[in-house]
Design an enzyme around this catalytic site. Structure first.
Site, PDB file in Angstrom:
ATOM      1  N   CYS A   1     -20.590   6.864  41.059  1.00 59.52           N
ATOM      2  CA  CYS A   1     -21.685   7.209  40.147  1.00 59.52           C
ATOM      3  C   CYS A   1     -21.659   6.147  39.057  1.00 59.52           C
ATOM      4  O   CYS A   1     -20.690   6.067  38.293  1.00 59.52           O
ATOM      5  CB  CYS A   1     -21.454   8.594  39.562  1.00 59.52           C
ATOM      6  SG  CYS A   1     -22.616   9.001  38.241  1.00 59.52           S
TER       7      CYS A   1
ATOM      8  N   CYS B   1     -16.983   1.417  22.073  1.00 60.45           N
ATOM      9  CA  CYS B   1     -18.355   1.419  22.607  1.00 60.45           C
ATOM     10  C   CYS B   1     -19.341   1.793  21.481  1.00 60.45           C
ATOM     11  O   CYS B   1     -19.215   2.871  20.874  1.00 60.45           O
ATOM     12  CB  CYS B   1     -18.457   2.387  23.773  1.00 60.45           C
ATOM     13  SG  CYS B   1     -17.133   2.118  24.983  1.00 60.45           S
TER      14      CYS B   1
ATOM     15  N   CYS C   1     -19.008  18.012  36.574  1.00 60.57           N
ATOM     16  CA  CYS C   1     -18.508  16.695  36.145  1.00 60.57           C
ATOM     17  C   CYS C   1     -17.641  16.844  34.906  1.00 60.57           C
ATOM     18  O   CYS C   1     -18.101  17.376  33.889  1.00 60.57           O
ATOM     19  CB  CYS C   1     -19.666  15.775  35.787  1.00 60.57           C
ATOM     20  SG  CYS C   1     -20.835  15.563  37.097  1.00 60.57           S
TER      21      CYS C   1
ATOM     22  N   CYS D   1     -10.969   8.366  21.035  1.00 57.94           N
ATOM     23  CA  CYS D   1     -10.850   7.302  22.039  1.00 57.94           C
ATOM     24  C   CYS D   1     -10.532   5.955  21.379  1.00 57.94           C
ATOM     25  O   CYS D   1     -11.068   5.616  20.321  1.00 57.94           O
ATOM     26  CB  CYS D   1     -12.148   7.206  22.837  1.00 57.94           C
ATOM     27  SG  CYS D   1     -12.032   6.029  24.201  1.00 57.94           S
TER      28      CYS D   1
ATOM     29  N   ARG E   1     -30.358   9.577  38.346  1.00 61.86           N
ATOM     30  CA  ARG E   1     -30.175  10.736  37.472  1.00 61.86           C
ATOM     31  C   ARG E   1     -30.810  10.505  36.101  1.00 61.86           C
ATOM     32  O   ARG E   1     -30.460   9.545  35.402  1.00 61.86           O
ATOM     33  CB  ARG E   1     -28.676  11.044  37.299  1.00 61.86           C
ATOM     34  CG  ARG E   1     -28.406  12.337  36.510  1.00 61.86           C
ATOM     35  CD  ARG E   1     -26.908  12.658  36.455  1.00 61.86           C
ATOM     36  NE  ARG E   1     -26.324  12.806  37.762  1.00 61.86           N
ATOM     37  CZ  ARG E   1     -26.278  13.936  38.464  1.00 61.86           C
ATOM     38  NH1 ARG E   1     -26.768  15.041  37.947  1.00 61.86           N
ATOM     39  NH2 ARG E   1     -25.735  13.970  39.663  1.00 61.86           N
TER      40      ARG E   1
ATOM     41  N   CYS F   1     -21.013   5.314  21.140  1.00 62.83           N
ATOM     42  CA  CYS F   1     -20.259   6.536  21.434  1.00 62.83           C
ATOM     43  C   CYS F   1     -19.640   7.174  20.197  1.00 62.83           C
ATOM     44  O   CYS F   1     -18.898   6.535  19.445  1.00 62.83           O
ATOM     45  CB  CYS F   1     -19.171   6.233  22.460  1.00 62.83           C
ATOM     46  SG  CYS F   1     -18.345   7.742  23.029  1.00 62.83           S
TER      47      CYS F   1
ATOM     48  N   CYS G   1     -16.846  15.753  40.152  1.00 64.26           N
ATOM     49  CA  CYS G   1     -17.016  14.405  39.600  1.00 64.26           C
ATOM     50  C   CYS G   1     -16.145  14.322  38.356  1.00 64.26           C
ATOM     51  O   CYS G   1     -16.034  15.305  37.623  1.00 64.26           O
ATOM     52  CB  CYS G   1     -18.486  14.199  39.229  1.00 64.26           C
ATOM     53  SG  CYS G   1     -18.810  12.610  38.414  1.00 64.26           S
TER      54      CYS G   1
HETATM   55  N1  SAM Z   1     -14.574   7.235  28.577  1.00 67.38           N
HETATM   56  C1  SAM Z   1     -15.194   7.171  29.833  1.00 67.38           C
HETATM   57  C2  SAM Z   1     -16.049   5.937  30.006  1.00 67.38           C
HETATM   58  O1  SAM Z   1     -16.385   5.301  29.011  1.00 67.38           O
HETATM   59  O2  SAM Z   1     -16.365   5.630  31.166  1.00 67.38           O
HETATM   60  C3  SAM Z   1     -16.013   8.402  30.161  1.00 67.38           C
HETATM   61  C4  SAM Z   1     -16.876   9.048  29.115  1.00 67.38           C
HETATM   62  S1  SAM Z   1     -18.239   8.092  28.493  1.00 67.38           S
HETATM   63  C5  SAM Z   1     -18.776   9.138  27.176  1.00 67.38           C
HETATM   64  C6  SAM Z   1     -19.470   8.215  29.794  1.00 67.38           C
HETATM   65  C7  SAM Z   1     -20.793   7.560  29.561  1.00 67.38           C
HETATM   66  O3  SAM Z   1     -21.566   8.291  28.635  1.00 67.38           O
HETATM   67  C8  SAM Z   1     -20.821   6.160  29.003  1.00 67.38           C
HETATM   68  O4  SAM Z   1     -20.530   5.193  29.959  1.00 67.38           O
HETATM   69  C9  SAM Z   1     -22.246   6.047  28.509  1.00 67.38           C
HETATM   70  O5  SAM Z   1     -23.087   5.549  29.536  1.00 67.38           O
HETATM   71  C10 SAM Z   1     -22.639   7.493  28.200  1.00 67.38           C
HETATM   72  N2  SAM Z   1     -22.857   7.706  26.756  1.00 67.38           N
HETATM   73  C11 SAM Z   1     -21.923   7.828  25.810  1.00 67.38           C
HETATM   74  N3  SAM Z   1     -22.475   8.009  24.589  1.00 67.38           N
HETATM   75  C12 SAM Z   1     -23.820   8.000  24.776  1.00 67.38           C
HETATM   76  C13 SAM Z   1     -24.930   8.120  23.900  1.00 67.38           C
HETATM   77  N4  SAM Z   1     -24.786   8.287  22.582  1.00 67.38           N
HETATM   78  N5  SAM Z   1     -26.169   8.070  24.433  1.00 67.38           N
HETATM   79  C14 SAM Z   1     -26.332   7.899  25.754  1.00 67.38           C
HETATM   80  N6  SAM Z   1     -25.312   7.772  26.625  1.00 67.38           N
HETATM   81  C15 SAM Z   1     -24.067   7.809  26.155  1.00 67.38           C
HETATM   82 FE1  SF4 Z   2     -14.256   5.949  24.849  1.00 65.85          FE
HETATM   83 FE2  SF4 Z   2     -16.775   6.677  24.410  1.00 65.85          FE
HETATM   84 FE3  SF4 Z   2     -16.252   4.202  25.261  1.00 65.85          FE
HETATM   85 FE4  SF4 Z   2     -15.886   6.265  26.958  1.00 65.85          FE
HETATM   86  S1  SF4 Z   2     -17.848   5.586  26.086  1.00 65.85           S
HETATM   87  S2  SF4 Z   2     -14.490   4.548  26.594  1.00 65.85           S
HETATM   88  S3  SF4 Z   2     -15.239   7.855  25.486  1.00 65.85           S
HETATM   89  S4  SF4 Z   2     -15.630   5.108  23.282  1.00 65.85           S
END
Ligand code: SAM
Ligand code: SF4
Ligand code: DTB
Length: 330
Positions: free
Chosen positions: A205, A75, A114, A71, A277, A78, A145
């Site tokens: 959501c 974030c 989802c 990606c 959730r 992530c 979803c």
């Molecule tokens: N890329 C899209 C986005 O950012 O909306 C969808 C996938 S992203 C992985 C979905 C959600 O997963 C994030 O908004 C975050 O809240 C959650 N998430 C990701 N990594 C996480 C982690 N290590 N621990 C807890 N929640 C996490």
């Molecule tokens: Fe990309 Fe992870 Fe951020 Fe979603 S949460 S936009 S997958 S870096």
């Protein structure tokens, strides 16, 4: 201690940035809930929960990562961000693989499927393939979803036409903490996509992550933003940070478990009609801790042994927990 009552507003089908929203819940009113003695907070949350929901019903959704890793975003939590270099990038899954996973989830008892993609947002040709997945999963008789990142004009409508029920797009953290965690997009961008989703008639959501080193005030500010949306999200995922090696937050200080339960309870009180959730982080939680979360008003979970890249309790462990607590899957 007294906690001021929410100001109720009734405007349908709109999501607005917190800056311009009517204040249904002030941050200080939410903080006052957080500050209640634990037993008083849980009692209030149970009262609200029982007024609006079946007290023993818990909805179950299964997640599938349809496009993993690589990606462009940064974030801080992530593992799928390319720059964190931890997760191997994989292409978008084939339709048949997605259908097989959804069928397996349905056979295990999940009512919603989802599909998550590690994108900043979908390209048109990717969106077309996702719409085929949505239609196919819907045809199995499951709710659908997706979480695909930011949407461009017209994309939400295409998803709706394909049969999409929910779009997951989290605010993730308080506005004042957001740019310490993410720099490649802003919370205003998130609100923009949420508005497109609402406008298309798809259910929202939207929740966040706690345990990233934020203050209690920041947790309260996130919940206030969610609760003050003109129509609060139908589904509010509360994730506990799963610290992922290689990410900037890998060494975030662990959150006091009772503070996590408090966050669930406050979400329940501030968003009485929403499904709350209990999301990421469940694998690290004891059965007793999860039971407290259900008591605090959580009424949905992710079900199945994997989230997107990390583990989740095995379905058998959840079945056993539901049986011990007398919870009814919906
Ligand atoms: N890329 C899209 C986005 O950012 O909306 C969808 C996938 S992203 C992985 C979905 C959600 O997963 C994030 O908004 C975050 O809240 C959650 N998430 C990701 N990594 C996480 C982690 N290590 N621990 C807890 N929640 C996490
Ligand atoms: Fe990309 Fe992870 Fe951020 Fe979603 S949460 S936009 S997958 S870096
Ligand atoms: C949400 O709020 N939590 C889910 C779902 N929406 C997409 C994702 C949790 C991801 C946990 C880390 C991982 O498995 O990579």
């Amino acid at each position: 201690m007294t906690v001021s009552a929410p100001v109720v507003i009734h405007k349908k089908n709109a999501v607005v940035p917190s800056a311009s929203a009517t204040v249904r819940w002030s941050v200080s009113a939410i903080e006052a809930l957080f500050d209640l003695p634990f037993n008083d907070l849980l009692f209030r949350a149970q009262e609200v929960h029982r007024r609006h929901h079946d007290a023993n019903a818990v909805q179950r959704s299964t997640l599938l990562s349809i496009k993993t890793g690589g990606c462009s975003e940064d974030c801080g939590y992530c593992s799928q961000a390319a720059r964190h270099g931890e997760v191997q990038r994989e292409d978008l899954l084939a339709l048949e693989e997605v259908i097989a996973a959804a069928q397996a989830a349905k056979d295990k008892g999940a009512s919603r499927f989802c599909m998550g993609a590690a994108w900043r947002g979908p390209k048109e040709k990717d969106l077309e393939r996702v719409t085929e997945m949505v239609t196919a999963v819907k045809a199995l008789g499951m709710e659908t979803c997706v979480t695909l990142g930011m949407l461009k004009q017209g994309q939400a409508e295409k998803l709706k036409e394909a049969g999409l029920d929910y779009y997951n797009h989290n605010l993730d953290t308080a506005p004042e903490f957001y740019d310490q965690v993410i720099s490649t997009h802003s919370q205003a961008d998130r609100f923009d996509t949420l508005a497109k989703v609402r406008e298309a008639g798809i259910k929202v959501c939207c929740g966040g992550i706690v345990g990233m080193g934020e203050t209690r005030g920041a947790r309260a500010a996130l919940l206030a933003e969610l609760a003050n949306m003109e129509t609060p999200p139908e589904s509010v995922p509360i994730n506990e940070l799963v610290p992922m090696p290689g990410t900037p937050l890998e060494n975030a200080p662990p959150l006091d478990p009772f503070e996590f339960v408090r966050t669930i309870a406050v979400a329940r009180i501030a968003m009485p009609q929403s499904m709350v959730r209990l999301s990421a982080g469940r694998q690290q939680m004891s059965d007793e801790m999860q039971a407290l979360c259900f008591l605090a008003g959580a009424n949905s979970i992710f079900y199945g042994d994997k989230l997107l890249t990390t583990g989740n309790p095995e379905a058998d462990r959840d079945e056993a927990l539901f049986a011990r607590l007398g919870l009814i899957p919906v």
